[in-house]
Design a protein around this motif. Structure first.
Motif, PDB file in Angstrom:
ATOM      1  N   UNK A 323       0.858  -1.175   0.000  1.00 29.06           N
ATOM      2  CA  UNK A 323       0.000   0.000   0.000  1.00 29.06           C
ATOM      3  C   UNK A 323       0.899   1.231   0.000  1.00 29.06           C
ATOM      4  N   UNK A 324       0.637   2.138  -0.911  1.00 23.05           N
ATOM      5  CA  UNK A 324       1.419   3.363  -0.983  1.00 23.05           C
ATOM      6  C   UNK A 324       0.655   4.507  -0.355  1.00 23.05           C
ATOM      7  N   UNK A 325       1.323   5.255   0.526  1.00 21.75           N
ATOM      8  CA  UNK A 325       0.724   6.413   1.184  1.00 21.75           C
ATOM      9  C   UNK A 325       1.340   7.689   0.614  1.00 21.75           C
ATOM     10  N   UNK A 326       0.489   8.688   0.425  1.00 23.58           N
ATOM     11  CA  UNK A 326       0.974   9.971  -0.086  1.00 23.58           C
ATOM     12  C   UNK A 326       0.391  11.119   0.726  1.00 23.58           C
ATOM     13  N   UNK A 327       1.240  12.062   1.052  1.00 29.14           N
ATOM     14  CA  UNK A 327       0.818  13.349   1.583  1.00 29.14           C
ATOM     15  C   UNK A 327       1.628  14.414   0.845  1.00 29.14           C
ATOM     16  N   UNK A 328       1.398  15.663   1.162  1.00 28.05           N
ATOM     17  CA  UNK A 328       2.186  16.660   0.443  1.00 28.05           C
ATOM     18  C   UNK A 328       1.926  18.073   0.898  1.00 28.05           C
ATOM     19  N   UNK A 329       2.803  18.944   0.459  1.00 25.51           N
ATOM     20  CA  UNK A 329       2.661  20.379   0.673  1.00 25.51           C
ATOM     21  C   UNK A 329       2.666  21.058  -0.692  1.00 25.51           C
ATOM     22  N   UNK A 330       1.671  21.899  -0.926  1.00 27.50           N
ATOM     23  CA  UNK A 330       1.464  22.472  -2.253  1.00 27.50           C
ATOM     24  C   UNK A 330       2.459  23.567  -2.595  1.00 27.50           C
ATOM     25  N   UNK A 331       3.273  23.963  -1.635  1.00 25.17           N
ATOM     26  CA  UNK A 331       4.195  25.075  -1.886  1.00 25.17           C
ATOM     27  C   UNK A 331       5.509  24.837  -1.161  1.00 25.17           C
ATOM     28  N   UNK A 332       6.590  24.802  -1.913  1.00 20.91           N
ATOM     29  CA  UNK A 332       7.927  24.707  -1.324  1.00 20.91           C
ATOM     30  C   UNK A 332       8.838  25.682  -2.060  1.00 20.91           C
ATOM     31  N   UNK A 333       9.460  25.216  -3.128  1.00 17.35           N
ATOM     32  CA  UNK A 333      10.285  26.118  -3.928  1.00 17.35           C
ATOM     33  C   UNK A 333       9.494  27.274  -4.495  1.00 17.35           C
ATOM     34  N   UNK A 334       8.197  27.058  -4.709  1.00 14.15           N
ATOM     35  CA  UNK A 334       7.339  28.117  -5.246  1.00 14.15           C
ATOM     36  C   UNK A 334       7.375  29.374  -4.383  1.00 14.15           C
ATOM     37  N   UNK A 335       7.285  29.203  -3.052  1.00 18.72           N
ATOM     38  CA  UNK A 335       7.222  30.430  -2.250  1.00 18.72           C
ATOM     39  C   UNK A 335       8.600  31.027  -2.003  1.00 18.72           C
ATOM     40  N   UNK A 336       9.662  30.223  -2.098  1.00 21.06           N
ATOM     41  CA  UNK A 336      10.993  30.814  -2.091  1.00 21.06           C
ATOM     42  C   UNK A 336      11.209  31.657  -3.355  1.00 21.06           C
ATOM     43  N   UNK A 337      10.767  31.100  -4.498  1.00 25.96           N
ATOM     44  CA  UNK A 337      10.894  31.841  -5.759  1.00 25.96           C
ATOM     45  C   UNK A 337      10.063  33.117  -5.726  1.00 25.96           C
ATOM     46  N   UNK A 338       8.841  32.992  -5.180  1.00 23.42           N
ATOM     47  CA  UNK A 338       7.997  34.193  -5.057  1.00 23.42           C
ATOM     48  C   UNK A 338       8.695  35.270  -4.245  1.00 23.42           C
ATOM     49  N   UNK A 339       9.260  34.884  -3.120  1.00 24.26           N
ATOM     50  CA  UNK A 339       9.919  35.860  -2.251  1.00 24.26           C
ATOM     51  C   UNK A 339      11.108  36.495  -2.960  1.00 24.26           C
ATOM     52  N   UNK A 340      11.909  35.677  -3.625  1.00 22.45           N
ATOM     53  CA  UNK A 340      13.096  36.190  -4.305  1.00 22.45           C
ATOM     54  C   UNK A 340      12.723  37.150  -5.436  1.00 22.45           C
ATOM     55  N   UNK A 341      11.650  36.835  -6.144  1.00 22.43           N
ATOM     56  CA  UNK A 341      11.280  37.632  -7.317  1.00 22.43           C
ATOM     57  C   UNK A 341      10.461  38.870  -6.972  1.00 22.43           C
ATOM     58  N   UNK A 342       9.728  38.835  -5.865  1.00 17.94           N
ATOM     59  CA  UNK A 342       8.768  39.907  -5.602  1.00 17.94           C
ATOM     60  C   UNK A 342       9.003  40.699  -4.319  1.00 17.94           C
ATOM     61  N   UNK A 343       9.785  40.170  -3.404  1.00 16.26           N
ATOM     62  CA  UNK A 343       9.878  40.830  -2.112  1.00 16.26           C
ATOM     63  C   UNK A 343      11.303  40.979  -1.588  1.00 16.26           C
ATOM     64  N   UNK A 344      12.280  40.669  -2.415  1.00 20.04           N
ATOM     65  CA  UNK A 344      13.670  40.736  -1.966  1.00 20.04           C
ATOM     66  C   UNK A 344      14.303  42.041  -2.481  1.00 20.04           C
ATOM     67  N   UNK A 345      14.852  42.861  -1.606  1.00 15.02           N
ATOM     68  CA  UNK A 345      15.397  44.156  -2.041  1.00 15.02           C
ATOM     69  C   UNK A 345      16.639  44.010  -2.910  1.00 15.02           C
ATOM     70  N   UNK A 346      16.920  45.052  -3.649  1.00 13.79           N
ATOM     71  CA  UNK A 346      18.013  45.010  -4.625  1.00 13.79           C
ATOM     72  C   UNK A 346      19.384  44.841  -3.972  1.00 13.79           C
ATOM     73  N   UNK A 347      19.536  45.350  -2.725  1.00 13.46           N
ATOM     74  CA  UNK A 347      20.864  45.235  -2.111  1.00 13.46           C
ATOM     75  C   UNK A 347      21.232  43.775  -1.844  1.00 13.46           C
ATOM     76  N   UNK A 348      20.243  42.923  -1.610  1.00 16.62           N
ATOM     77  CA  UNK A 348      20.512  41.499  -1.423  1.00 16.62           C
ATOM     78  C   UNK A 348      20.980  40.890  -2.742  1.00 16.62           C
ATOM     79  N   UNK A 349      20.342  41.281  -3.831  1.00 18.15           N
ATOM     80  CA  UNK A 349      20.761  40.806  -5.154  1.00 18.15           C
ATOM     81  C   UNK A 349      22.189  41.247  -5.451  1.00 18.15           C
ATOM     82  N   UNK A 350      22.521  42.483  -5.104  1.00 21.29           N
ATOM     83  CA  UNK A 350      23.870  42.997  -5.348  1.00 21.29           C
ATOM     84  C   UNK A 350      24.911  42.245  -4.514  1.00 21.29           C
TER      85      UNK A 350
END
Length: 495
Positions: A323-350
């Motif tokens: 019997x195979x059991x599955x669970x999961x989380x709908x967001x992992x890398x997605x919310x890291x990417x969201x934060x990096x692309x939309x909420x991370x200031x330019x000085x961190x990128x620099x």
């Protein structure tokens, strides 16, 4: 003469292939193909707008991937098509395609090119939450047995809610489709001409049970009288377990893939589930976490237990005989990417550029210097809804405790901790429900690239985590299933 198998792994943004030596299991070559259309979540190719929580794909991308990847990986690995004994496919799920009587996607027809419901609904298409709520409410009222196998709720990501959404919003498309097919099963048909359904996909994503089948006609009729014959009319094909032979490459499949006619093709399998085999888990006790865009948590068991809020327990769902059991989380890398692309200031990128690091790697380094709880921030990881254990795509993420002194790395660490505690809730739910966990194996891009994230997970879970660094484990698992489908007489293995 050497014998080889090929595994094809179809993910959210790209497809990957591996060429594997059957005798020793070595990956000799791998290749990647990025989908030209990517994920369509705002508009169709012609600009037709999409609604909130939509996520579509174009099936032509999958055909182009096969046509490119199979010859490319054979050439890179120095293999001739006559030496390849089998092909295996894993796919994101539930990713479904409405097709006509010839199994051609409806979106290929000129008259349907502007109709969103004619396209592939990707696994993370969450616009069918209303329909999922209707299924859950009725199933709860009627005390339907199938609901307990899925933790008390089914997801908007799954086949029946997606079929209902098509029926509710574009009944002409529903009537025109001869079948609603998992994309992995569709590719098997394209290559072999055989309509076969994967027990993995049917079990976890279409509420199929090995002994009881699909939900009853009476239940489907109670949902909507037009759904009464959903199974008979829209879900054709025999359900077969992973590792079984779905068929052989036919003339059309040979022209598309470059493989020889007669090459064995395995029954398709969900991408994360193929990775269980890819990391070498073949017996109960080890929890497998695949850490990528989202997260899947997978276990094998010898008995069927009903676990609240999981994505399902399916006999023969991962490996035949368990019997195979599955669970999961709908967001992992997605919310890291969201934060990096939309909420991370330019000085961190620099700073990252100055250190010659990628932005997320730089955030890893900064966040690793912080102590747990130092920032005072608390977060919830529901930025793409909650898959387990609440099963509600309408839930949203949250950060509490921000001040004018809050730093980006503090938010990043809070998001990491939130995801780790989401996994802890899943682990504790399994254990409390009588499904033992004796160890954890992790794989996927984030698991390999971020020791910081994995250390936070280990600290929160209070368990050692073994990180498997094998490249392309999903494709490797698909290739292993291909070797089983080919059988020992062809140079493979028998289940």
């Amino acid at each position: 003469m050497a014998k080889y198998v090929i595994g094809l792994d179809f993910g959210t943004l790209s497809a990957r292939a591996v060429l594997v030596n059957v005798q020793n299991g070595r990956i000799l070559a791998d290749c990647v193909f990025d989908y030209p259309h990517g994920v369509m979540d705002r508009a169709l190719p012609d600009g037709t707008p999409l609604g909130i929580n939509w996520a579509l794909q174009h099936p032509q991308d999958y055909l182009d991937a096969v046509q490119y990847l199979v010859p490319a990986v054979m050439e890179k690995g120095g293999a001739d098509k006559t030496e390849v004994i089998g092909l295996g496919i894993d796919f994101t799920a539930c990713t479904v395609i409405p097709v006509d009587e010839n199994m051609n996607p409806l979106c290929f027809q000129e008259k349907y090119k502007k109709r969103p419901h004619a396209y592939v609904k990707l696994w993370k298409h969450h616009a069918a939450q209303y329909e999922a709520d209707r299924v859950n409410r009725l199933a709860f009222e009627r005390k339907e047995a199938f609901l307990d196998r899925y933790g008390g709720k089914i997801s908007s990501e799954w086949l029946i809610p997606k079929a209902m959404q098509i029926l509710d919003e574009d009944p002409e498309i529903y009537e025109s489709m001869a079948a609603l097919v998992e994309a992995g099963d569709w590719l098997v048909y394209v290559l072999t001409g055989n309509i076969v359904k994967s027990s993995c996909m049917a079990g976890y994503k279409a509420t199929w049970h090995k002994k009881e089948g699909y939900p009853t006609k009476d239940f489907l009729k109670a949902l909507d009288v037009r759904l009464e014959k959903l199974v008979e009319e829209k879900l054709p094909g025999e359900v077969m377990p992973a590792g079984s032979k779905a068929g052989e490459i036919n003339r059309c499949g040979a022209a598309l893939s470059g493989l020889s006619e007669g090459t064995s093709v395995a029954v398709s399998v969900i991408d994360a589930h193929a990775a269980v085999l890819g990391v070498g888990i073949t017996k109960p006790g080890k929890l497998f976490m695949i850490v990528g865009t989202s997260m899947c948590h997978l276990l094998l068991g010898e008995k069927e237990k009903h676990v609240p809020g999981i994505s399902g327990v399916v006999e023969d769902g991962i490996i035949p005989g368990y019997f195979g059991y599955e669970a999961g989380q709908a967001c992992m890398g997605d919310h890291f990417a969201w934060f990096a692309e939309n909420a991370c200031p330019s000085y961190i990128e620099q700073e990252a550029k100055a250190d010659k690091k990628k932005l997320l790697a730089h955030l890893d380094m900064l966040a690793s210097r912080l102590k747990p709880g130092e920032s005072g921030l608390l977060a919830l990881d529901w930025w793409n809804g909650n898959r387990s254990v609440l099963v509600d795509a309408d839930l949203s993420g949250m950060i509490v405790g921000c001040t004018l002194q809050t730093k980006p790395e503090e938010i990043y660490r809070a998001l990491t901790e939130a995801t780790a505690f989401g996994t802890r809730m899943i682990v504790e739910t399994f254990i409390n429900s009588g499904v033992p966990i004796e160890g954890i194996v992790a794989a996927g891009g984030i698991a390999v690239k971020s020791p910081f994230v994995m250390q936070v997970f280990a600290d929160v879970l209070g368990m050692e985590i073994t990180v498997n660094k094998t490249s392309q484990i999903g494709a490797l698992g698909a290739a292993m299933f291909a070797a089983a489908a080919a059988g020992s007489k062809a140079g493979g293995y028998d289940l």
